[in-house]
Motif scaffolding. Structure first.
Motif, PDB file in Angstrom:
ATOM      1  N   THR A 144      -5.118  -3.581 -12.227  1.00 26.73           N
ATOM      2  CA  THR A 144      -6.464  -3.554 -12.756  1.00 26.73           C
ATOM      3  C   THR A 144      -7.498  -4.182 -12.380  1.00 26.73           C
ATOM      4  OG1 THR A 144      -5.850  -5.448 -14.081  1.00 26.73           O
ATOM      5  CG2 THR A 144      -5.067  -3.679 -15.259  1.00 26.73           C
ATOM      6  N   PHE A 145      -7.329  -5.002 -11.156  1.00 24.37           N
ATOM      7  CA  PHE A 145      -8.083  -5.853 -10.220  1.00 24.37           C
ATOM      8  C   PHE A 145      -9.004  -4.903  -9.507  1.00 24.37           C
ATOM      9  CE2 PHE A 145      -4.891  -9.526 -10.108  1.00 24.37           C
ATOM     10  CZ  PHE A 145      -4.914  -9.813 -11.295  1.00 24.37           C
ATOM     11  N   PRO A 146     -10.296  -5.291  -9.646  1.00 25.60           N
ATOM     12  CA  PRO A 146     -11.395  -4.467  -8.791  1.00 25.60           C
ATOM     13  C   PRO A 146     -11.029  -4.182  -7.487  1.00 25.60           C
ATOM     14  CG  PRO A 146     -12.378  -6.062 -10.098  1.00 25.60           C
ATOM     15  CD  PRO A 146     -11.134  -6.602 -10.180  1.00 25.60           C
ATOM     16  N   LYS A 147     -10.245  -5.209  -6.548  1.00 26.45           N
ATOM     17  CA  LYS A 147     -10.293  -4.978  -5.183  1.00 26.45           C
ATOM     18  C   LYS A 147      -8.803  -4.302  -4.976  1.00 26.45           C
ATOM     19  CE  LYS A 147     -13.657  -8.430  -3.721  1.00 26.45           C
ATOM     20  NZ  LYS A 147     -13.650  -9.843  -3.607  1.00 26.45           N
ATOM     21  N   ALA A 148      -8.169  -3.951  -5.795  1.00 23.53           N
ATOM     22  CA  ALA A 148      -6.821  -3.605  -5.693  1.00 23.53           C
ATOM     23  C   ALA A 148      -6.664  -2.037  -5.229  1.00 23.53           C
ATOM     24  CB  ALA A 148      -5.669  -4.159  -6.526  1.00 23.53           C
TER      25      ALA A 148
ATOM     26  N   LYS B 200      -5.778  -0.548  -2.847  1.00 17.26           N
ATOM     27  CA  LYS B 200      -4.645  -0.194  -1.768  1.00 17.26           C
ATOM     28  C   LYS B 200      -3.336  -0.185  -2.727  1.00 17.26           C
ATOM     29  CE  LYS B 200      -3.322  -3.211   1.208  1.00 17.26           C
ATOM     30  NZ  LYS B 200      -1.905  -3.283   1.305  1.00 17.26           N
ATOM     31  N   VAL B 201      -3.332  -0.933  -3.583  1.00 15.40           N
ATOM     32  CA  VAL B 201      -1.959  -0.842  -4.543  1.00 15.40           C
ATOM     33  C   VAL B 201      -2.261  -0.017  -5.644  1.00 15.40           C
ATOM     34  CG1 VAL B 201      -0.956  -2.353  -6.407  1.00 15.40           C
ATOM     35  CG2 VAL B 201      -1.950  -3.595  -4.317  1.00 15.40           C
TER      36      VAL B 201
ATOM     37  N   GLY C 191       0.874  -1.109  -0.151  1.00 15.55           N
ATOM     38  CA  GLY C 191       0.012  -0.055   0.074  1.00 15.55           C
ATOM     39  C   GLY C 191       0.807   1.357  -0.014  1.00 15.55           C
ATOM     40  N   PRO C 192       0.217   2.375   0.314  1.00 13.58           N
ATOM     41  CA  PRO C 192       1.134   3.713   0.195  1.00 13.58           C
ATOM     42  C   PRO C 192       2.195   3.855   1.416  1.00 13.58           C
ATOM     43  CG  PRO C 192      -1.430   4.105   0.559  1.00 13.58           C
ATOM     44  CD  PRO C 192      -1.210   2.417   0.484  1.00 13.58           C
TER      45      PRO C 192
END
Ligand SMILES: [Zn+2]
Ligand SMILES: [Zn+2]
Length: 264
Positions: free
Chosen positions: A183-187, A189-190, A162-163
């Motif tokens: 590109t993943f919907p739940k990502a 934090k990334v 994450g940040p």
């Protein structure tokens, strides 16, 4: 666009049926340079990337022992790697680091291999490609102890933190390479980490054949798909994809390619 795939496993058997076509599609998509990670199936073979680089102008190579195979390394591995690190198409040492998620090699062996390979990279004056999973604390600790901030630099590949982790990597002088995960919907934090990373520290990668970006998620990944990662990353950062493409390509060149010597 002129793109670099800073991390792919082109030697993977999944590419055996159509490797040349995969490279052609990458070139057609604007990927002008591919870094073939040379970790393969681990020692004693260290030349999985070099073999590809020797046969393709657009392919560069790394040498390294992946943490999964750290337990297979011997003194002969390190002797051979020191020699190969000087190969003209070898531009980085990696991927090296720690993987406490799979624990395929004993952690002590992973740490020892990581330290040994940092010393090989420092001697060769080439950057490191870092793989870290479920091992942030030990990764920071070993980098701080063994990887000089003023040295040849490094890439945290397939950045999945994450940040906070991104900020720490940037403070340590490292580059962050983002791949299909953005590109993943739940990502979220990334993506937030990617948004906060300064443009001059960003790289993109596929990690093909793994981690294909949407809309190919779950399928075999290939370097041409990096276009979708760049598009999504640019959207998250509010920048035109062309700017991101030019910046990441320039960053890769400054980090990994020999720079003409100035007078200063
Ligand atoms: Zn990795
Ligand atoms: Zn990889």
């Amino acid at each position: 666009m002129n793109l670099v795939d800073s991390h792919c496993h082109l030697d993977d058997p999944q590419f055996d049926p159509d490797r040349e076509a995969v490279i052609e599609r990458a070139l057609a998509a604007g990927v002008t340079c591919l870094l073939a990670i040379g970790t393969g199936n681990g020692p004693p073979d260290l030349e999985a990337g070099i073999r590809l680089a020797e046969n393709h102008g657009c392919v560069l190579a790394s040498v390294g022992v992946h943490p999964h195979y750290a337990g297979k390394a011997t003194p002969e591995t390190w002797r051979k790697m020191r020699e190969l690190a000087a190969h003209p198409k070898v531009v980085a040492v990696g991927e090296i680091g720690l993987d406490y998620y799979y624990d395929n090699s004993p952690r002590e062996a992973q740490r020892a291999a990581f330290i040994e390979q940092m010393s090989i990279a420092a001697e060769a004056r080439k950057p490191i490609v870092i793989h870290t999973r479920d091992a942030w604390e030990d990764t920071w600790r070993l980098l701080e102890a063994h990887w000089p901030a003023a040295g040849p630099g490094g890439i945290v590949h397939c950045f999945s933190g994450g940040p906070e982790e991104a900020g720490r990597a940037v403070d340590m002088g490292l580059h962050l390479a983002f791949g299909g995960i953005v590109t993943f919907p739940k990502a979220d934090k990334v993506r937030e980490a990617a948004v906060r990373t300064p443009l001059e520290r960003l790289l993109v990668e596929t990690d093909a054949p793994y981690l294909a970006p949407a809309p190919w998620r779950g399928k075999r990944n290939e370097p041409a798909f990096i276009v979708e990662t760049v598009r999504r990353l640019a959207e998250a950062r509010g920048e035109p994809p062309e700017i991101l493409a030019a910046a990441t390509t320039g960053n890769f060149a400054r980090l990994c390619l020999p720079q003409p010597r100035g007078n200063g």
